[in-house]
Design a protein around this motif. Structure first.
Motif, mmCIF file in Angstrom:
data_model
loop_
_atom_site.group_PDB
_atom_site.id
_atom_site.type_symbol
_atom_site.label_atom_id
_atom_site.label_comp_id
_atom_site.label_asym_id
_atom_site.label_seq_id
_atom_site.Cartn_x
_atom_site.Cartn_y
_atom_site.Cartn_z
ATOM 1 N N ALA B 251 23.321 5.800 8.385
ATOM 2 C CA ALA B 251 23.769 6.940 9.186
ATOM 3 C C ALA B 251 24.909 6.508 10.113
ATOM 4 N N ALA B 252 24.728 5.337 10.759
ATOM 5 C CA ALA B 252 25.764 4.842 11.658
ATOM 6 C C ALA B 252 27.064 4.591 10.891
ATOM 7 N N LEU B 253 26.916 4.058 9.677
ATOM 8 C CA LEU B 253 28.087 3.740 8.862
ATOM 9 C C LEU B 253 28.866 5.006 8.506
ATOM 10 N N TYR B 254 28.153 6.051 8.066
ATOM 11 C CA TYR B 254 28.820 7.262 7.586
ATOM 12 C C TYR B 254 29.423 8.075 8.738
ATOM 13 N N THR B 255 28.680 8.176 9.866
ATOM 14 C CA THR B 255 29.178 9.026 10.948
ATOM 15 C C THR B 255 30.336 8.367 11.697
ATOM 16 N N SER B 256 30.419 7.030 11.619
ATOM 17 C CA SER B 256 31.449 6.330 12.397
ATOM 18 C C SER B 256 32.832 6.423 11.756
ATOM 19 N N GLY B 257 32.915 6.925 10.559
ATOM 20 C CA GLY B 257 34.213 6.961 9.894
ATOM 21 C C GLY B 257 34.456 5.725 9.050
ATOM 22 N N GLU B 258 33.601 4.721 9.219
ATOM 23 C CA GLU B 258 33.760 3.521 8.417
ATOM 24 C C GLU B 258 33.366 3.805 6.964
ATOM 25 N N GLY B 259 32.405 4.738 6.816
ATOM 26 C CA GLY B 259 31.993 5.126 5.474
ATOM 27 C C GLY B 259 33.174 5.681 4.685
ATOM 28 N N GLN B 260 33.943 6.531 5.319
ATOM 29 C CA GLN B 260 35.137 7.111 4.690
ATOM 30 C C GLN B 260 36.125 6.011 4.280
#
Lengths: 243, 303
Positions: B251-260
């Motif tokens: 969740a932290a990865l995706y919401t932080s923009g790093e997922g993108q």
């Protein structure tokens, strides 16, 4: 182990809408048996012809039989099926290749014929060994009776040789059934293929393959029993298999 | 005296153990702490999610996500060192290896659906893919209805072949459906004109086309056989503490923009080993999902 066993899965409806999961496995079994039986008929016909050719006095016949056996015996079955299915149509003229590719049930025919030829090499070698194990006098006696070569084989040599090799032929037939599992590589969804589909749909891996294993064992047990009866029925008193 | 010292040591040791036990680790987290290692299951040819590069090292979108999870687990357990073991899996072995404890996370392209949740758990969705078909440009198949009476291939045991079968009945297409052993073989069937179309997850089709001899010859349909379905990293069922750590990490990865960022690295740029570019920008649905991570197996939840 953290696994959720569910033996009731076989009676749950399968996602293809063709009954339950057990129906799926049984339809695979039907396809396995059809493929194996057709392959076995092909193996017996070609195996017998080639086996006889390898015992004839003619050099040409011997060499033809030799090449046939070495060609079909020395390549893994998996590779052979791949070659017949994917490579052969590309080597033919375009129209013939296209016709072959668009044949209905192409995987079935390719599997049955491919496995049949593969097994024919093994049947041929066994028949050759069976004929070779007969006393030399039998052939001479047949000739002395005035039988032609064809008649000699038909009435004297082959009836004896086939009886002698019946037990190993049983194993070859069982091998033929097991070898049909290779046909999933060309898209024939037989028993193993259906077990794989079942595990992909339901994720119940162990149940699917346990069932497939039991079905194979049961089928083969029936065939072994049948062949034992046949062996006893055709046995000649005083000979290897006829005690 | 010596004996007393031994007893003293034993007491200290017991005390230390019960101290560690105070954290009450269970399941996978306890295992990882005890062994100092975590095992990732990877696929050898699920491009670009999890596959082998030219050094035979597993790389991909799902692998990157898994390494982020590993970092979070390491932090959670306050370990100085966490060894990462890699174990190859196939679609046939991923469940048994997960169930018997060989792998702790499966980093691949596994569809998260209700049926599978009876057996395993999934963390937040990392990709959404719909079932479409690929065909040769020369055959000009515009819509699903153009498949009427044609030979269509799909991979045996996939949700795709199920959807194709259903559509065949529902729309009365009368198409001849043949199952293939795997994606590569199914694509080969279209390449050699044995079938006119191959029905599969659109992203897998994109990677097959990009890797083919002449990518320009193929088109992926606009028509889809299904709503976009979620892919998730798979973990063992009934292990709430571990799932909590993993879910928080993703969740932290995706919401932080790093997922993108990781997404763009694998889907819109050149990827090893051959420098293919899948040219698949992030979909609106996945963008929404990254903003509000979810582990739901229901396609309708991703709109």
């Amino acid at each position: 182990m953290n696994y959720h066993w569910n033996w009731g899965i076989f009676f749950e409806p399968n996602p293809m809408g063709t009954g339950n999961y057990l129906d799926m496995l049984l339809s695979g079994l039907v396809l396995t048996l059809k493929t194996a039986l057709l392959a076995w008929v092909i193996a017996l016909i070609f195996g017998s012809l080639i086996g006889v050719m390898r015992t004839l006095p003619s050099k040409g016949a011997y060499w033809f039989g030799f090449c046939w056996v070495e060609f079909f015996r020395n390549m893994p079955l998996l590779v052979q099926l791949f070659l017949w299915f994917f490579v052969l149509p590309e080597l033919l003229p375009k129209a013939a290749g296209l016709w072959l590719k668009q044949l209905p049930n192409a995987p079935f025919w390719t599997a049955a014929i491919g496995i049949g030829f593969f097994m024919s090499a093994r049947v041929a070698v066994q028949l050759q060994a069976g004929i070779g194990s007969l006393p030399r006098g039998q052939k001479m006696a047949a000739t002395a009776l005035g039988l032609t070569t064809v008649q000699g084989y038909r009435y004297v040599l082959l009836p004896m040789a086939f009886r002698i090799i019946l037990p190993p032929l049983t194993s070859e037939f069982l091998n033929t059934i097991k070898n049909t599992a290779v046909a999933i590589t060309i898209g024939l969804v037989e028993l193993t293929g259906q077990a794989r589909s079942m595990q992909e749909f339901s994720f119940q891996v162990f149940e699917a393959f346990t069932a497939a294993t039991l079905i194979y064992l049961l089928t083969n047990a029936i065939i072994v029993t049948g062949m034992r009866f046949l062996e006893r029925y055709v046995a000649i008193p005083g000979y290897i298999s006829g005690k | 005296m010596k004996h007393f010292r031994h007893i003293g040591l034993a007491l200290v040791a017991t005390f230390a153990v019960s101290q560690a036990g105070a954290e009450e680790l269970t399941g996978t987290l306890k295992n990882i702490k005890d062994t100092g290692a975590i095992t990732l299951g990877f696929r050898d040819s699920s491009i670009p999610f999890s596959y082998l590069d030219d050094n035979q090292k597993p790389v991909g979108f799902a692998m990157d996500i898994c390494y982020k999870i590993v970092d979070a687990v390491k932090k959670e357990l306050k370990l100085d060192k966490l060894e990462v073991k890699l174990n190859p899996v196939t679609s046939a072995t991923r469940i048994p290896l997960m169930a018997n404890g060989t792998i702790d996370l499966e980093c691949g392209s596994t569809t998260n659906n209700a049926e599978r949740q009876k057996q395993v758990a999934f963390t937040n969705t990392h990709f959404l893919t719909a079932s479409r078909y690929v065909f040769k440009k020369s055959s000009g198949l515009k819509s699903i209805d153009d498949l009427k009476g044609k030979t269509v291939v799909s991979t045996a045991g996939t949700t795709n072949i199920k959807q194709l079968t259903e559509a065949n009945v529902a729309k009365g297409l009368g198409a001849n459906i043949i199952p293939a052993k795997d994606h590569a073989e199914a694509f080969l069937m279209v390449e050699t004109d044995r079938a006119v179309a191959f029905v599969m997850d659109d992203i897998l089709l994109a990677s097959l086309v990009a890797g083919s001899k002449s990518p320009d010859d193929y088109v992926i349909s606009k028509d889809a056989f299904s709503k976009p379905e979620p892919y998730g990293i798979m973990l063992r069922k009934d292990d709430a503490p571990f799932k909590k750590v993993v879910d928080a990490a993703t969740a932290a990865l995706y919401t932080s923009g790093e997922g993108q960022k990781i997404y763009d690295k694998w889907f819109t740029a050149k990827i090893p080993p051959k420098g293919l570019n899948l040219n698949t920008p992030i979909s609106a649905e996945l963008k929404n999902e990254f903003a509000k991570p979810s582990d739901s197996p229901i396609p309708d939840d991703y709109k």
